[in-house]
Design an enzyme around this catalytic site. Structure first.
Site, PDB file in Angstrom:
ATOM      1  N   ALA A   1     -23.648 -17.446 -32.867  1.00 52.12           N
ATOM      2  CA  ALA A   1     -23.331 -18.763 -32.319  1.00 52.12           C
ATOM      3  C   ALA A   1     -22.930 -19.756 -33.412  1.00 52.12           C
ATOM      4  O   ALA A   1     -21.957 -20.503 -33.260  1.00 52.12           O
ATOM      5  CB  ALA A   1     -24.528 -19.296 -31.535  1.00 52.12           C
TER       6      ALA A   1
ATOM      7  N   HIS B   1     -17.882 -27.609  -3.240  1.00 50.79           N
ATOM      8  CA  HIS B   1     -16.470 -27.354  -3.549  1.00 50.79           C
ATOM      9  C   HIS B   1     -15.743 -28.679  -3.670  1.00 50.79           C
ATOM     10  O   HIS B   1     -15.983 -29.586  -2.870  1.00 50.79           O
ATOM     11  CB  HIS B   1     -15.844 -26.508  -2.432  1.00 50.79           C
TER      12      HIS B   1
END
Length: 465
Positions: free
Chosen positions: A184, A444
């Protein structure tokens, strides 16, 4: 100053300061010993300031691609490297002051100095002017964190061969950089410098960058980085670095033979080593194994009254892990019988662009463990929100046990996926099955509904593919 406490915490990083505050909440008299800045590496030289740098890179990238959003910017877009670094340091300073406020609010005593553990639940602290003072407590928690690991052929000099710490405060932006190690830390810095215009070569010893991630996700990030112009060498190892004046010649063993890459700066990001030397472990008889302090599930060492958490104990060297360990340790001391930490349900995040987030088993590890699996994938190219946001690069991948619907793993790559993985961690902890996720209504248009779509794909019910 008082010399006796219920609890002394050595180190004020995300393990130490969280443990101290939780201890104060439970009524303990607490002291924290810190030799540098409050907040430890995470707040001052790790998690937080790097995210500030990455945000600057993201803004710069947006500006360079403003026309993709129908916006015209007159004049050349430039990155002011010095100002970006200054902004990052300002964020770190503000966070450290926040810890000072929290300690004051919770009546925690701060002792500035270098700690050395002593037998009998005592800590000797070398404070200002080399004065040594002895403090004692019923319980002592070791939370001294970690530092950048050095390889024999890659000794850091802090100027040309540097660690993550120097990478955050370079006086000027290098034209060319070699980043060694693609975990990372290495991946984030490689992305940051490449985005600002540095030519980056990323070197990884293993076959894929971000090697602990699902192989499919790693390959997608590899493709994205190469598309941005980054050079990536996998299955490769740095043999040595020859520094001549201002030039670094990096000799790299690759599958195609030896290769020499010239650059201005070499960033060594090959891992983290625990800070356990010269803190008195041997004098107290505290046992270690392979550079880590031995503890039980409540973070007790083999010596009564001494505990250890964070990077100095076995487990992933992550800030959120250290914090969770600190809370469990304190609650055990308080007699609250906390639930042991489930190390199989720890999320991992990489804040490049695209971001990467995961939890649980990779597809390969699930198969190696003997599971018959259901795998679902949903690309962001099929997501209305991703398309509208110009964030089509990435996908959601989920893995379930075919026998009982157990959620074995989740692997995300794309914009803001580090903000989405916590929902999966919670679902796995609550033993939610694939069916439970599929039948939970998702909003949504959102990026997060791609999780539901991926689950639907695993069970042959996907609508939008």
């Amino acid at each position: 100053m008082d010399i006796s406490f219920d609890i002394i915490v050595v180190g004020s990083g995300p393990g130490g300061y969280v443990a101290a505050i939780r201890a104060s909440q439970l009524g303990f008299k607490v002291a924290v010993i810190e030799r540098a800045e409050l907040g430890g590496i995470c707040l001052n030289w790790g998690c937080i300031p790097t995210k500030a740098l990455l945000k600057s890179a993201a803004v710069f990238k947006y500006l360079k691609h403003a026309t993709d959003y129908g916006i015209s910017i007159n004049g050349e877009t430039k990155a002011d490297f010095e100002a970006i670094v200054k902004s990052s340091r300002g964020v770190a300073e503000g966070m450290s002051k926040g810890i000072q406020f929290l300690f004051k609010k919770n009546k925690i005593t701060v002792i500035n100095g270098t700690a050395c553990l002593k037998p009998g639940k005592k800590v000797e602290v070398t404070e200002a002017g080399w004065q040594k003072n002895l403090y004692e407590a019923k319980h002592i928690i070791i939370a001294t964190g970690g530092r950048s690991k050095e390889l024999p052929g890659l000794k850091q000099d802090g100027k040309k061969i540097i660690s993550y710490r120097e990478a955050m405060t370079l006086p000027s932006q290098p034209q060319r950089m070699v980043v060694v190690g693609s975990g990372a830390i290495g991946t984030e810095f490689a992305y940051f410098y490449q985005t600002l215009g540095t030519q980056v070569t990323l070197v990884e010893f293993l076959p894929n960058i971000l090697p602990i991630e699902d192989e499919e996700i790693s390959k997608l990030l590899d493709r994205s980085f190469k598309k941005a112009g980054m050079k990536i060498l996998t299955d490769s190892a740095v043999e040595n670095v020859i520094v001549e004046d201002d030039l670094c010649k990096v000799n790299i063993r690759t599958p195609k033979g030896m290769q020499t890459v010239e650059c201005d700066i070499v960033l060594s990001a090959v891992g983290v080593v625990a800070n356990i030397e010269n803190i008195g472990l041997e004098d107290c008889g505290i046992s270690t194994t392979y550079g880590k302090i031995d503890t039980d599930a409540c973070y007790r060492t083999n010596v009564e009254g001494y505990y250890a958490i964070g990077d100095v104990v076995k487990g992933p060297a992550l800030a959120h892990v250290a914090s969770a360990e600190g809370i469990i340790c304190i609650e055990h001391i308080a007699g609250l019988k906390p639930e042991p930490l489930d190390y199989g349900n720890i999320p991992g995040c990489t804040y490049s662009s695209p971001e990467v987030a995961s939890v649980g088993l990779t597809e390969k590890k699930a198969l190696e463990a003997g599971y018959e699996i259901k795998v679902g994938k949903f690309p962001f190219t099929a997501s209305g929100k991703a398309m509208a946001s110009g964030a089509r690069d990435g996908m959601i991948k989920v893995i379930f046990n075919a026998a009982d619907g157990q959620w074995l793993g989740a692997h995300f790559i794309g914009e803001n996926v580090t903000e989405m993985i916590a929902g999966v961690v919670t679902a796995r902890k609550m033993k939610a099955t694939g069916h439970d996720i599929l039948k939970a209504v998702h909003p949504h248009p959102t990026m997060s509904e791609a999780i539901m779509e991926a689950v639907a794909a695993a069970y042959g019910e996907v609508i939008h593919l």
